[in-house]
Design an enzyme around this catalytic site. Structure first.
Site, PDB file in Angstrom:
ATOM      1  N   HIS A 251      43.258 -15.385  68.235  1.00 27.99           N
ATOM      2  CA  HIS A 251      43.963 -16.671  68.338  1.00 27.99           C
ATOM      3  C   HIS A 251      42.988 -17.780  68.730  1.00 27.99           C
ATOM      4  O   HIS A 251      43.103 -18.911  68.253  1.00 27.99           O
ATOM      5  CB  HIS A 251      45.086 -16.584  69.374  1.00 27.99           C
ATOM      6  CG  HIS A 251      46.150 -15.583  69.040  1.00 27.99           C
ATOM      7  ND1 HIS A 251      47.243 -15.359  69.843  1.00 27.99           N
ATOM      8  CD2 HIS A 251      46.292 -14.738  67.985  1.00 27.99           C
ATOM      9  CE1 HIS A 251      48.016 -14.436  69.296  1.00 27.99           C
ATOM     10  NE2 HIS A 251      47.452 -14.033  68.166  1.00 27.99           N
TER      11      HIS A 251
ATOM     12  N   ASP B  44      43.534  -9.156  63.275  1.00 30.24           N
ATOM     13  CA  ASP B  44      43.813  -8.164  64.331  1.00 30.24           C
ATOM     14  C   ASP B  44      43.015  -6.873  64.178  1.00 30.24           C
ATOM     15  O   ASP B  44      43.572  -5.768  64.236  1.00 30.24           O
ATOM     16  CB  ASP B  44      45.315  -7.826  64.361  1.00 30.24           C
ATOM     17  CG  ASP B  44      46.149  -8.932  64.987  1.00 30.24           C
ATOM     18  OD1 ASP B  44      45.626  -9.684  65.826  1.00 30.24           O
ATOM     19  OD2 ASP B  44      47.342  -9.040  64.628  1.00 30.24           O
TER      20      ASP B  44
ATOM     21  N   ASP C  94      59.834  -2.981  68.429  1.00 34.15           N
ATOM     22  CA  ASP C  94      58.932  -1.855  68.122  1.00 34.15           C
ATOM     23  C   ASP C  94      59.536  -0.522  68.530  1.00 34.15           C
ATOM     24  O   ASP C  94      59.189   0.514  67.992  1.00 34.15           O
ATOM     25  CB  ASP C  94      57.614  -1.930  68.916  1.00 34.15           C
ATOM     26  CG  ASP C  94      56.956  -3.271  68.865  1.00 34.15           C
ATOM     27  OD1 ASP C  94      57.108  -3.954  67.854  1.00 34.15           O
ATOM     28  OD2 ASP C  94      56.264  -3.616  69.851  1.00 34.15           O
TER      29      ASP C  94
ATOM     30  N   HIS D 164      57.162  -4.572  72.231  1.00 38.55           N
ATOM     31  CA  HIS D 164      58.244  -5.526  71.924  1.00 38.55           C
ATOM     32  C   HIS D 164      59.513  -4.681  71.780  1.00 38.55           C
ATOM     33  O   HIS D 164      59.445  -3.542  71.315  1.00 38.55           O
ATOM     34  CB  HIS D 164      58.104  -6.198  70.557  1.00 38.55           C
ATOM     35  CG  HIS D 164      56.899  -7.028  70.312  1.00 38.55           C
ATOM     36  ND1 HIS D 164      55.723  -6.509  69.860  1.00 38.55           N
ATOM     37  CD2 HIS D 164      56.711  -8.373  70.409  1.00 38.55           C
ATOM     38  CE1 HIS D 164      54.851  -7.510  69.685  1.00 38.55           C
ATOM     39  NE2 HIS D 164      55.421  -8.637  70.017  1.00 38.55           N
TER      40      HIS D 164
ATOM     41  N   ASP E 247      44.428 -10.208  75.170  1.00 34.19           N
ATOM     42  CA  ASP E 247      44.695  -9.373  74.004  1.00 34.19           C
ATOM     43  C   ASP E 247      43.367  -9.269  73.272  1.00 34.19           C
ATOM     44  O   ASP E 247      42.848 -10.257  72.741  1.00 34.19           O
ATOM     45  CB  ASP E 247      45.749 -10.017  73.090  1.00 34.19           C
ATOM     46  CG  ASP E 247      47.165  -9.581  73.458  1.00 34.19           C
ATOM     47  OD1 ASP E 247      47.326  -8.909  74.491  1.00 34.19           O
ATOM     48  OD2 ASP E 247      48.097  -9.909  72.706  1.00 34.19           O
TER      49      ASP E 247
HETATM   50  C1  XUL Z   1      50.690 -12.102  67.288  1.00 35.26           C
HETATM   51  C2  XUL Z   1      50.489 -11.554  68.650  1.00 35.26           C
HETATM   52  C3  XUL Z   1      51.651 -10.853  69.247  1.00 35.26           C
HETATM   53  C4  XUL Z   1      51.765 -11.026  70.725  1.00 35.26           C
HETATM   54  C5  XUL Z   1      52.997 -10.408  71.326  1.00 35.26           C
HETATM   55  O1  XUL Z   1      49.580 -12.716  66.744  1.00 35.26           O
HETATM   56  O2  XUL Z   1      49.405 -11.635  69.179  1.00 35.26           O
HETATM   57  O3  XUL Z   1      51.550  -9.518  68.910  1.00 35.26           O
HETATM   58  O4  XUL Z   1      50.661 -10.469  71.378  1.00 35.26           O
HETATM   59  O5  XUL Z   1      54.155 -10.860  70.747  1.00 35.26           O
HETATM   60 CO    CO Z   2      48.678 -10.902  70.967  1.00 33.70          CO
END
Ligand code: XUL
Ligand code: CO
Length: 434
Positions: free
Chosen positions: A270, A308, A103, A100, A295
């Site tokens: 998610h 996470d 970051d 990002h 992800d």
């Molecule tokens: C947040 C998330 C973020 C996105 C990128 O839950 O997953 O880190 O992957 O903005």
């Molecule tokens: Co993410």
């Protein structure tokens, strides 16, 4: 060279029987599976935000990590952070990374300064990409941390915030394009609501649809060949986020005419928050033609929160990769570790070992999924279940009408006989491979 990872060796494949702490047991990047090298199947990426920008805080306490790039408020420390990041990519031999804007550069609050520092630091990172051969899987804009985004970015009631978001995404898309990024991600952490009492949902959705159309138009204008991805998540930080899950995102994309332009970046944690499994989300996106990237992480199932954590459950990961392989594998997408070490894991070695272990878990999962796919047994059973639809009569029926079908049922005295769904037999088959 920094000495942050001093005494930590480069990680190579040592095989499943080795007792070395630093070594891959299952990820041999050159091993060929289903005609493709493991490195090309998995396309691992490291997330800049969790490994380098996050300082170890939680809702009850602040920073626990002490890093040579702290405080993260100057270009000097931003460069040290980039040096360490690329050292970590080399030690782990990962082909990709993701960032990002917030970051990689210091935050000043002023768009012109943010633009200048973003351009400077991404030039520096690009030099390092060229030196190391590590590539950018995706870039993205952080439109959720700074207080200006508290009521949303493209869905904000204040048009000036929409404008700031548009300018920020333009700058991040430009940087991603410059760096040869293979995708560009939008995750709308604040694109949703805290209470419906103050929210005009229709107006917010229309603004979000217009915003995404502008992103796609700009991508074409600058000749960016990567894929635009949106990342579903049901809530956290917002009470409700509009990009709830894969199916909701598809409906949104279709309403705003974007289903051929935008794909999905799906995240394990998610999916769980949305009440789904990861494989469900991947299979849904694939069925709707919008599967893009993943992800990879895992949640703590007791906490109900997006924790996470690094993936550590081979059967779970294998189910996800089975759907990735059935979807034809990644094209521009990959496996981004959107995962962070725990706040007590303060040693540099923890960062390396977390990724190393997760890469092994993913390799094991992918190999199990590939072996099952290669055996053809599961797919033969699936095909057999639908075999009735291969007959000409069944195909003709789909082009027929309700009254014609009803007449046929009467004329032929059609009386269907129920058949077993064979779930347990297929679960036993699955367990032979995982
Ligand atoms: C947040 C998330 C973020 C996105 C990128 O839950 O997953 O880190 O992957 O903005
Ligand atoms: Co993410």
């Amino acid at each position: 060279m920094t000495n942050f990872f001093k005494d930590i060796p480069a990680i190579s494949y040592v095989g499943p029987d080795s007792d070395k702490e630093f070594g891959f047991r299952h990820y041999n990047k050159d091993e060929v599976v289903l005609g493709k090298r493991l490195e090309d199947h998995l396309r691992f990426a490291i997330a800049w935000w969790h490994s380098f920008a996050w300082e170890g805080g939680d809702p009850f306490g602040g920073q626990t990590f002490e890093r040579p790039w702290h405080p993260q408020d100057s270009m000097k420390t931003a460069r040290i952070k980039a040096d360490v990041a690329f050292e970590m990519f080399r030690i782990l031999d990962v082909p990709f990374y993701c960032w990002h804007d917030a970051d990689v550069r210091p935050e000043t609050g002023n768009f012109a300064d943010n633009l200048k520092t973003l351009n400077e630091i991404t030039d520096y990172m690009l030099e390092k990409q060229v030196q190391t051969g590590v590539k950018l899987l995706w870039g993205t804009a952080n439109l959720f941390s700074h207080r200006r985004w508290m009521a949303g970015a493209s869905t904000n009631p204040d048009p000036e915030v929409f404008a700031f978001a548009a300018a920020t995404v333009k700058s991040c898309l430009d940087a991603t394009h410059k760096m040869g990024g293979e995708n560009y991600v939008l995750w709308g952490g604040r694109e949703g609501y805290e209470t419906l009492l103050n929210t005009d949902m229709k107006q917010e959705l229309d603004h979000m649809g217009r915003f995404l159309n502008m992103v796609v138009d700009y991508k074409h204008k600058i000749g960016f060949k990567g894929t635009i991805l949106v990342e579903p998540k049901p809530q956290e930080p917002s009470k409700h986020q509009y990009d709830y899950d894969a199916a909701t995102c598809f409906g949104f994309l279709q309403k705003y005419g974007l289903e051929k332009e935008v794909k999905l970046n799906l995240e394990q944690g998610h999916a769980i928050l949305a009440g789904h499994s990861f494989e469900h989300e991947i299979a849904t996106a694939a069925a709707l033609g919008v599967f893009g990237s993943i992800d990879m992480n895992r949640n703590d199932y007791q906490s109900g929160w997006d924790t996470d954590q690094f993936p550590n459950n081979v059967p779970e990961v294998a189910l996800a990769y089975y759907e990735v392989l059935r979807a034809g594998g990644f094209t521009t997408g990959g496996t981004n570790f959107d995962a962070k070490i725990r706040r007590q894991s303060i040693d540099p070695a923890d960062l390396i070992l977390a990724h190393m272990g997760a890469m092994d878990v993913c390799a094991r999962g992918l190999k199990a999924a590939a072996a099952l796919l290669e055996s053809g047994e599961m797919e033969a059973a699936r095909k057999e279940r639908y075999a009735g639809w291969d007959t000409p009569a069944a195909k003709t029926m789909l082009g027929s009408s309700l009254d014609a079908i009803a007449a046929d049922v009467l004329a032929k005295n059609i009386r269907p006989e129920p058949r077993s769904g064979r779930q347990e037999r297929l679960e036993n088959l699955w367990n032979r491979f995982v």
